[in-house]
Design a protein around this motif. Sequence first.
Motif, PDB file in Angstrom:
ATOM      1  N   ASN A 197       0.856  -1.181   0.000  1.00 52.94           N
ATOM      2  CA  ASN A 197       0.000   0.000   0.000  1.00 52.94           C
ATOM      3  C   ASN A 197       0.892   1.231   0.000  1.00 52.94           C
ATOM      4  OD1 ASN A 197       0.801   0.347   2.690  1.00 52.94           O
ATOM      5  ND2 ASN A 197      -1.060  -0.516   3.507  1.00 52.94           N
ATOM      6  N   GLU A 198       0.287   2.381   0.090  1.00 53.45           N
ATOM      7  CA  GLU A 198       1.016   3.644   0.082  1.00 53.45           C
ATOM      8  C   GLU A 198       1.989   3.728  -1.088  1.00 53.45           C
ATOM      9  OE1 GLU A 198       2.551   4.896   3.881  1.00 53.45           O
ATOM     10  OE2 GLU A 198       0.985   3.783   4.919  1.00 53.45           O
ATOM     11  N   LEU A 199       1.497   3.377  -2.258  1.00 52.51           N
ATOM     12  CA  LEU A 199       2.284   3.414  -3.482  1.00 52.51           C
ATOM     13  C   LEU A 199       2.533   4.857  -3.893  1.00 52.51           C
ATOM     14  CD1 LEU A 199       3.453   1.875  -5.962  1.00 52.51           C
ATOM     15  CD2 LEU A 199       1.149   1.993  -6.938  1.00 52.51           C
ATOM     16  N   ASN A 200       3.775   5.186  -4.212  1.00 49.58           N
ATOM     17  CA  ASN A 200       4.090   6.521  -4.709  1.00 49.58           C
ATOM     18  C   ASN A 200       5.140   6.411  -5.804  1.00 49.58           C
ATOM     19  OD1 ASN A 200       6.738   6.545  -3.506  1.00 49.58           O
ATOM     20  ND2 ASN A 200       5.791   7.051  -1.555  1.00 49.58           N
ATOM     21  N   GLU A 201       5.641   7.523  -6.264  1.00 51.96           N
ATOM     22  CA  GLU A 201       6.593   7.517  -7.382  1.00 51.96           C
ATOM     23  C   GLU A 201       7.888   6.778  -7.058  1.00 51.96           C
ATOM     24  OE1 GLU A 201       6.074   8.651 -10.577  1.00 51.96           O
ATOM     25  OE2 GLU A 201       4.016   8.859  -9.856  1.00 51.96           O
ATOM     26  N   GLY A 202       8.292   6.782  -5.791  1.00 52.59           N
ATOM     27  CA  GLY A 202       9.574   6.196  -5.433  1.00 52.59           C
ATOM     28  C   GLY A 202       9.538   4.781  -4.908  1.00 52.59           C
ATOM     29  N   GLY A 203       8.361   4.303  -4.485  1.00 50.43           N
ATOM     30  CA  GLY A 203       8.287   2.970  -3.915  1.00 50.43           C
ATOM     31  C   GLY A 203       6.931   2.703  -3.296  1.00 50.43           C
ATOM     32  N   LEU A 204       6.919   1.868  -2.254  1.00 47.55           N
ATOM     33  CA  LEU A 204       5.672   1.523  -1.594  1.00 47.55           C
ATOM     34  C   LEU A 204       5.951   0.989  -0.201  1.00 47.55           C
ATOM     35  CD1 LEU A 204       4.291  -1.927  -2.498  1.00 47.55           C
ATOM     36  CD2 LEU A 204       6.279  -1.114  -3.695  1.00 47.55           C
ATOM     37  N   THR A 205       4.885   0.858   0.566  1.00 50.47           N
ATOM     38  CA  THR A 205       4.957   0.201   1.860  1.00 50.47           C
ATOM     39  C   THR A 205       4.483  -1.227   1.655  1.00 50.47           C
ATOM     40  OG1 THR A 205       4.507   2.259   3.020  1.00 50.47           O
ATOM     41  CG2 THR A 205       4.153   0.234   4.240  1.00 50.47           C
ATOM     42  N   LEU A 206       5.187  -2.150   2.264  1.00 47.86           N
ATOM     43  CA  LEU A 206       4.923  -3.565   2.069  1.00 47.86           C
ATOM     44  C   LEU A 206       4.789  -4.241   3.424  1.00 47.86           C
ATOM     45  CD1 LEU A 206       4.961  -5.997   0.050  1.00 47.86           C
ATOM     46  CD2 LEU A 206       7.423  -6.067   0.418  1.00 47.86           C
TER      47      LEU A 206
END
Length: 89
Positions: free
Chosen positions: A11-20
């Motif tokens: 979740n918390e997907l953004n341009e640089g990465g995500l939370t996993l």
Amino acid sequence: NKTAIVQGRGNELNEGGLTLFAGIELVPDEQIFVEFTPPYAGGPIRAHCVVRNREHYRYGVEFMMENEEDHENAERIRGVPRGYGGPIH
């Protein structure tokens, strides 16, 4: 150098990465691959990532951009929520 396939939730997907969130012990600076299969897709998207931080089994991972394939795969993953009407945070 063992390979482990672990199911997780991103979740918390953004341009640089995500939370996993995944039930595996990872440490900051460890390199991993995140694989995601969008609905109705022909196959999975696999992105090269590096663990930047962790809190219990919640990891902040950054997309690695070492070559053209890394750029393309990260862009494909970032584009999935847009294709289904979801926001990118």
